[in-house]
Design an enzyme around this catalytic site. Structure first.
Site, PDB file in Angstrom:
ATOM      1  N   LEU A  88      48.830  50.201  34.549  1.00 59.73           N
ATOM      2  CA  LEU A  88      50.184  49.734  34.831  1.00 59.73           C
ATOM      3  C   LEU A  88      50.174  48.521  35.761  1.00 59.73           C
ATOM      4  CD1 LEU A  88      51.419  53.369  35.360  1.00 59.73           C
ATOM      5  CD2 LEU A  88      52.067  51.909  33.428  1.00 59.73           C
ATOM      6  N   THR A 119      45.810  48.399  39.252  1.00 56.18           N
ATOM      7  CA  THR A 119      45.409  47.854  40.552  1.00 56.18           C
ATOM      8  C   THR A 119      46.616  47.926  41.478  1.00 56.18           C
ATOM      9  OG1 THR A 119      43.783  46.367  39.569  1.00 56.18           O
ATOM     10  CG2 THR A 119      44.538  45.845  41.784  1.00 56.18           C
ATOM     11  N   LYS A 194      38.458  47.034  44.302  1.00 55.88           N
ATOM     12  CA  LYS A 194      39.082  46.114  43.360  1.00 55.88           C
ATOM     13  C   LYS A 194      39.814  44.986  44.086  1.00 55.88           C
ATOM     14  CE  LYS A 194      40.673  44.262  39.651  1.00 55.88           C
ATOM     15  NZ  LYS A 194      41.607  44.865  38.700  1.00 55.88           N
ATOM     16  N   LYS A 269      50.098  39.184  42.689  1.00 49.49           N
ATOM     17  CA  LYS A 269      50.382  40.553  43.130  1.00 49.49           C
ATOM     18  C   LYS A 269      49.171  41.157  43.822  1.00 49.49           C
ATOM     19  CE  LYS A 269      49.630  43.963  40.624  1.00 49.49           C
ATOM     20  NZ  LYS A 269      48.572  45.004  40.437  1.00 49.49           N
TER      21      LYS A 269
END
Length: 318
Positions: A88, A119, A194, A269
């Protein structure tokens, strides 16, 4: 080591493997975007029975055509499956899909294994995991690296946070979608790995774009410069496997009008998440902060739906 000890270890391993195999007769997948769609198709290719959900009905139809079963909601998808994979875009999407009124946690079967490959902020994974445990469900965070080509080819790297037992239980599914599966620690540590990786990726992509733009302004041929850089100390993933200059590599977004890759909005983001984590832990990230500002400016210049390597075109035109 005695024969009895060896046999006992083999029997325990076999029992665990067999139990894991039984758990995966039915898989759910939610989030069928540029990455998730390919990941779900790889599960189908490996023979898993798949039920899928996405707000994008055409994405669901594409997977149904490939052999999956479509579901009208995340809750309906969750009712009959033993494991669920989600991919997502943001913190809020993950919270809505898992904790929402018609979300996964409201309907998932007891002891179901939940694997979130989105993430997001590590704290989001940790909060979902806490609620999942309260409902007798297992949750791990397992974001990916490798990009859309790796998702398509099934060669993603998974960075996983969660209990070791849950990590081992998830490995057969993750190995159907990736080539490297790494246990990073407790829930949230996959996300931590990540975010650090993506911050470095953003920085290296901007540096690559700057170098190639300068080289061409000085009169260098871009392909010649790529050959030199990729056999010298400047070599990195952004220059070698995902070059931002159109025409150097045929199968990357830069040679396809920067379409079909990792959107600049998603990179911004992720950089925002890294910035929040750095602020929370009082960690200086001067280049990460600058990369965040640059990608926000790239978006403001109209490149929001283009692959993040479009920063090369932004610099070229500035």
């Amino acid at each position: 080591m005695s024969a009895f000890t060896t046999l006992s270890k083999f029997s325990s391993s076999f029992a665990a493997t067999a139990a894991g195999a039984r758990c995966y007769s039915k898989i759910g997948f939610v989030g069928l975007g540029n990455m998730g769609g390919h990941m779900a198709k790889n599960l189908l290719t490996k023979g898993y029975k798949l039920t899928v959900y996405d707000v994008n009905k055409s994405a669901v139809a594409s997977l149904v055509e490939a052999g999956a079963t479509g579901a009208p909601s995340a809750a309906e998808m969750s009712k009959e499956v033993e494991a669920i994979v989600s991919m997502l875009p943001s913190n809020q999407h993950v919270l809505d899909v898992y904790n929402g009124e018609h979300g996964v946690l409201s309907a998932a079967k007891k002891n179901a294994l939940l694997i979130d490959s989105s993430t997001v902020d590590p704290s989001v994974s940790q909060s979902v995991a806490t609620e999942a445990r309260r409902r007798n469900l297992r949750f791990i965070d397992s974001p990916v690296s490798g990009g859309i080509n790796a998702a398509k080819d099934g060669t993603l790297t998974f960075m996983t946070g969660g209990a070791k037992m849950d990590f081992e239980a998830a490995k057969p599914l993750l190995e159907a979608m990736g080539s490297r599966i790494v246990h990073c620690g407790d829930v949230g540590m996959g996300q931590a790995a990540k975010l650090c990786n993506n911050m470095l990726l953003a920085i290296s992509m901007i540096g690559t774009a700057e170098a190639f733009n300068l080289g061409q302004k000085l009169g260098l041929d871009a392909k010649l410069l790529a050959d030199i850089v990729n056999s010298s100390s400047g070599r990195c993933w952004s220059s070698d496997l995902y070059n931002p200059v159109p025409g150097i590599l045929p199968d990357v977004p830069s040679s396809k009008n920067y379409e079909g890759g990792f959107d600049t909005t998603l990179m911004a983001k992720d950089l925002g998440l890294a910035q929040s984590a750095a602020t929370r832990t009082q960690t200086p990230i001067p280049l990460g902060s600058l990369a965040h500002q640059i990608y926000r400016t790239v978006i403001a210049q109209g490149f929001s739906n283009k692959d993040f390597s479009v920063v090369y075109q932004f610099l070229k035109g500035s």
